[in-house]
Design an enzyme around this catalytic site. Sequence first.
Site, PDB file in Angstrom:
ATOM      1  N   GLN A 285       0.840  -1.193   0.000  1.00  0.00           N
ATOM      2  CA  GLN A 285       0.000   0.000   0.000  1.00  0.00           C
ATOM      3  C   GLN A 285       0.880   1.251   0.000  1.00  0.00           C
ATOM      4  O   GLN A 285       1.143   1.848   1.030  1.00  0.00           O
ATOM      5  CB  GLN A 285      -0.885  -0.040   1.257  1.00  0.00           C
ATOM      6  CG  GLN A 285      -1.838   1.098   1.403  1.00  0.00           C
ATOM      7  CD  GLN A 285      -3.089   0.901   0.593  1.00  0.00           C
ATOM      8  OE1 GLN A 285      -3.493  -0.210   0.308  1.00  0.00           O
ATOM      9  NE2 GLN A 285      -3.708   1.983   0.219  1.00  0.00           N
ATOM     10  N   PHE A 286       1.331   1.673  -1.185  1.00  0.00           N
ATOM     11  CA  PHE A 286       2.216   2.839  -1.264  1.00  0.00           C
ATOM     12  C   PHE A 286       1.532   4.118  -0.809  1.00  0.00           C
ATOM     13  O   PHE A 286       2.188   5.076  -0.394  1.00  0.00           O
ATOM     14  CB  PHE A 286       2.789   2.999  -2.670  1.00  0.00           C
ATOM     15  CG  PHE A 286       1.838   3.591  -3.674  1.00  0.00           C
ATOM     16  CD1 PHE A 286       1.838   4.957  -3.918  1.00  0.00           C
ATOM     17  CD2 PHE A 286       0.940   2.791  -4.362  1.00  0.00           C
ATOM     18  CE1 PHE A 286       0.965   5.505  -4.839  1.00  0.00           C
ATOM     19  CE2 PHE A 286       0.067   3.327  -5.278  1.00  0.00           C
ATOM     20  CZ  PHE A 286       0.070   4.688  -5.522  1.00  0.00           C
ATOM     21  N   THR A 287       0.200   4.158  -0.833  1.00  0.00           N
ATOM     22  CA  THR A 287      -0.505   5.391  -0.446  1.00  0.00           C
ATOM     23  C   THR A 287      -0.366   5.716   1.044  1.00  0.00           C
ATOM     24  O   THR A 287      -0.743   6.804   1.465  1.00  0.00           O
ATOM     25  CB  THR A 287      -1.999   5.332  -0.833  1.00  0.00           C
ATOM     26  OG1 THR A 287      -2.618   4.241  -0.157  1.00  0.00           O
ATOM     27  CG2 THR A 287      -2.166   5.192  -2.338  1.00  0.00           C
TER      28      THR A 287
END
Length: 147
Positions: A78-80
């Site tokens: 989950q890069f966000t």
Amino acid sequence: MKLVVQRVAHANVKVDGQIVGEIGRGLMVLVGFGENDTESEADYLSRKLVKLRIFEDKNGRMNKSIKDIGAKLLLVPQFTLYASTKKNRPSFHKALSPDVATRLFDYFVSKCSEEVDVETGDFGAYMEVDLLNNGPVTILLEKEHEE
């Protein structure tokens, strides 16, 4: 490195309508890497995650780890988690580049797999995550890169 840890009754992740990872009772974990993260942060947080005592013992106290109860992890990249929201449109410049983050996610999965059973989402894919948070219990774990 950041982890959003959720104690779940069950969880799954789908890509293109197909389940690619699924667990019963356990932990669904969103995994994000910052621009300077290395295997050192992954090592630290993998040890912390499998020893985190957020499951209840016979007295109803959070005193058991995922390893203690023999449950599984569902790890979802989950890069966000590294979004900067200084303005109204999020910026992801503080996230680790996808090519390096993919390798670090795989490393993190392998380290966790040494201790417990692990299912995963697909790095870089559009995913649908379905879960039943149990508690609810949601905990943020972070490890800043140290030089």
